[in-house]
Design a protein around this motif. Structure first.
Motif, PDB file in Angstrom:
ATOM      1  N   GLU A 224       0.757  -1.196   0.077  1.00  0.00           N
ATOM      2  CA  GLU A 224       0.677   0.027   0.263  1.00  0.00           C
ATOM      3  C   GLU A 224       0.664   1.280  -0.161  1.00  0.00           C
TER       4      GLU A 224
ATOM      5  N   SER B  73      -4.458   0.316   5.442  1.00  0.00           N
ATOM      6  CA  SER B  73      -5.869   0.264   5.897  1.00  0.00           C
ATOM      7  C   SER B  73      -6.553   0.088   5.363  1.00  0.00           C
ATOM      8  N   LYS B  74      -6.251  -1.105   4.403  1.00  0.00           N
ATOM      9  CA  LYS B  74      -6.355  -2.049   2.971  1.00  0.00           C
ATOM     10  C   LYS B  74      -6.228  -3.215   3.414  1.00  0.00           C
TER      11      LYS B  74
ATOM     12  N   CYS C 229      -0.286   3.784   9.655  1.00  0.00           N
ATOM     13  CA  CYS C 229      -1.801   4.065   9.619  1.00  0.00           C
ATOM     14  C   CYS C 229      -2.142   4.270  11.385  1.00  0.00           C
TER      15      CYS C 229
ATOM     16  N   GLY D 254      -5.742   3.307  12.297  1.00  0.00           N
ATOM     17  CA  GLY D 254      -6.268   1.427  12.562  1.00  0.00           C
ATOM     18  C   GLY D 254      -5.674   0.515  12.836  1.00  0.00           C
TER      19      GLY D 254
ATOM     20  N   ASN E  79      -1.268  11.009  12.155  1.00  0.00           N
ATOM     21  CA  ASN E  79      -1.910  11.620  10.797  1.00  0.00           C
ATOM     22  C   ASN E  79      -3.221  12.789  11.608  1.00  0.00           C
TER      23      ASN E  79
ATOM     24  N   ARG F  33     -14.269   4.857   9.624  1.00  0.00           N
ATOM     25  CA  ARG F  33     -14.515   3.744   8.761  1.00  0.00           C
ATOM     26  C   ARG F  33     -15.485   2.945   8.356  1.00  0.00           C
TER      27      ARG F  33
ATOM     28  N   HIS G 115     -10.746   7.763   0.622  1.00  0.00           N
ATOM     29  CA  HIS G 115      -9.879   7.623   2.654  1.00  0.00           C
ATOM     30  C   HIS G 115      -9.114   7.652   2.668  1.00  0.00           C
TER      31      HIS G 115
ATOM     32  N   SER H  98      -4.103  11.085   4.107  1.00  0.00           N
ATOM     33  CA  SER H  98      -2.874  11.355   3.351  1.00  0.00           C
ATOM     34  C   SER H  98      -2.422  12.986   2.724  1.00  0.00           C
TER      35      SER H  98
HETATM   36  O1  3PG Z   1      -6.455   4.134   9.791  1.00  0.00           O
HETATM   37  C1  3PG Z   1      -5.474   4.999   9.382  1.00  0.00           C
HETATM   38  O2  3PG Z   1      -4.567   5.832  10.140  1.00  0.00           O
HETATM   39  C2  3PG Z   1      -6.223   5.342   8.191  1.00  0.00           C
HETATM   40  O3  3PG Z   1      -7.809   5.009   7.523  1.00  0.00           O
HETATM   41  C3  3PG Z   1      -5.631   5.976   7.623  1.00  0.00           C
HETATM   42  O4  3PG Z   1      -4.909   4.441   6.161  1.00  0.00           O
HETATM   43  P1  3PG Z   1      -4.377   4.823   4.868  1.00  0.00           P
HETATM   44  O5  3PG Z   1      -3.457   4.264   5.419  1.00  0.00           O
HETATM   45  O6  3PG Z   1      -4.455   3.265   4.280  1.00  0.00           O
HETATM   46  O7  3PG Z   1      -4.958   6.317   4.633  1.00  0.00           O
END
Ligand code: 3PG
Ligand code: NAD
Length: 436
Positions: free
Chosen positions: A45, A88-89, A110, A112, A135, A267, A319, A323
């Motif tokens: 990712e 996050s994916k 990230c 989460g 972030n 989410r 999402h 970013s």
């Molecule tokens: O959990 C997180 O910090 C956000 O959902 C960001 O996820 P990402 O790194 O996939 O943009």
């Protein structure tokens, strides 16, 4: 908005150029010999280059992919990987972890960590690290921007101008000053947003399931319903959990004021998008800003679909809450540093599913790292191994959770290999390795 902290430029000469986080955290590793075997890192990712460079500086072998992987693809790729970095994916399930016989750690680049089966990782002796708030500011600033855009119908008006329409009107457009922002989930992001919103003259109310310190003049509410029915803007900043699944559905939306706005950058499982689309089309809600979706593409490209497409005054983003270059650079540095410390010294500080241990290296010794099931008698058996081989223990720290024990022990070099094998062969042992 001054957060009260000095910016690097305004800091006193003493710390006018503060050492980088990674340099400070990793400097003590210089005394530890590098790993004897290649360390393989798989980063998915599009993890930020800062993290890649830190791993490469350590001599680790890095494979960087721009996309996430499916469970089947992961089960294959992860077999000979020592560390995996995701965002996050990518879903790291129990099935994937059962294939990860060499895996030492997982890094969520990230906030989460819901995309990882944390309990399975713990029970398999694999610590998981994240970046708990790097972030936060990026998300909070996005929400503030979207509140103004929604209140002034900016995206629809701008789209009209791009299509050659000149339609000047104040109808249904408002200042945000004096309006009420309802925050659901008053953690790092919610509380940071609270301060920013008040600096714009908004009234802030919030709901959380735990007692939290209200910042500024913000007011805690006793229920979700209280926030929904008293807010002009409702914004969601809760984690993905069984309790937050579809927490905002048709019934909750109907509690919101007519013309109110809903924002979700938490989410995708938190909001019933069909119910939201219906409320936008009926005119009950005045607009919405959605950054997360129940199903999200695993890579950039076309074909994304959601019930919210073409709804009035509706901002859709892919999402991107976290970013920004600033956030991704900080996250890359923070998580890569934690993973390097884990690999090189066994430190589990900032792991979300493990006892947090860090032990200064003892000179002229070898370090044994052991994760075991937390059952009676393990430490007795391990200490008997030391005693029976006349091994001098120079440092020993044990941390436990209900399911596992994590032991860091520095021992004589002369007997370390034999001791490591004996500990690894104990029935409760899950993972054991030696650092030279
Ligand atoms: O959990 C997180 O910090 C956000 O959902 C960001 O996820 P990402 O790194 O996939 O943009
Ligand atoms: N869109 C993005 O790019 C982006 C970026 C960062 C974080 N996020 C998401 O935002 C979430 C929140 O981030 P954070 O750093 O503020 O997390 P956090 O853990 O600091 O705060 C979450 C808060 O929600 C509260 N909470 C949990 N369940 C609740 C419920 N049922 N009702 C009300 N409150 C509840 C918790 O008590 C906590 O105070 C993350 O878990 C992540 O999923 C998304």
């Amino acid at each position: 908005m001054n957060s009260g902290r000095s910016s690097p430029q305004s800091r006193s000469p003493i710390c006018s150029s503060p050492p980088k986080y990674a340099e400070m955290e990793l400097q003590h590793l210089e005394r530890i010999p590098p790993p004897r075997h290649p360390v393989k890192i798989l980063l998915l990712e599009n993890v930020h280059q800062t993290g890649v460079l830190l791993f490469e500086k350590e001599g680790f072998q890095v494979e960087l992919l721009k996309t996430s992987l499916t469970e089947e693809e992961l089960m294959e790729k992860i077999k000979d990987v020592h560390v995996i970095g995701i965002r996050s994916k990518t879903k790291i399930t129990k099935r994937v972890l059962e294939n990860a016989s060499k895996l030492l750690a997982i890094g969520c680049f990230c906030i989460g960590t819901d995309q990882v089966d944390l309990e399975a990782a713990e029970r398999l002796g694999i610590p998981v690290f994240n970046s708990p708030f790097a972030n936060t500011r990026s998300v909070a600033e996005l929400i503030i921007a979207e509140i103004v855009c929604l209140s002034r119908k900016l995206f629809d008006v701008s789209k009209g101008c791009h299509e050659g329409q000149w339609f000047k009107s104040a109808v249904g457009c408002h200042e945000i000053r004096g309006k009420t922002l309802g925050i659901v989930g008053y953690g790092h992001i919610g509380s940071q947003l609270s301060v920013l919103a008040e600096s714009q003259g908004m009234n802030v109310i919030f709901y959380d399931i735990i007692p939290v310190l209200p910042l500024g003049n913000s007011t805690p509410c006793k229920s979700l319903e209280e926030v929904l029915s008293n807010s002009d803007f409702v914004t969601l900043h809760v984690p993905k959990s069984p309790q937050t699944e579809n927490m905002i559905g048709e019934k909750q939306i109907k509690l919101m004021k007519k013309g109110a706005y809903l924002l979700n950058a938490s989410r995708g499982t938190v909001v019933d998008l069909k119910a939201l689309a219906d409320s936008l089309r009926s005119g009950h809600l005045g607009g919405a800003a959605i950054d997360v979706y129940p199903k999200e593409p695993k890579a950039n490209g076309s074909g994304f679909e959601t019930p919210l497409q073409n709804c009035p005054n509706t901002i859709l983003t892919p999402h991107i809450g976290g970013s920004t270059e600033e956030a991704q650079q900080m996250i890359g540095e923070e998580v890569a540093t934690a993973l390097i410390k884990l690999v090189r010294s066994g430190s589990t500080v900032n792991a979300v599913n493990f006892p947090n241990l860090e032990v200064p290296f003892t000179s002229s010794s070898h370090r044994i790292l052991n994760v075991h099931r937390n059952v009676p008698g393990v430490l007795r058996d391990i200490n008997n191994i030391f005693a029976s081989r006349d091994t001098n223990v120079k440092a020993q720290v044990l941390g436990t959770t209900a399911d596992i024990g994590y032991l860091i022990v520095d021992v004589d070099k002369e007997t370390s290999e034999e001791v490591k094998e004996a500990i690894a062969s104990l029935k409760p042992s899950l993972r054991t390795r030696i650092l030279y």
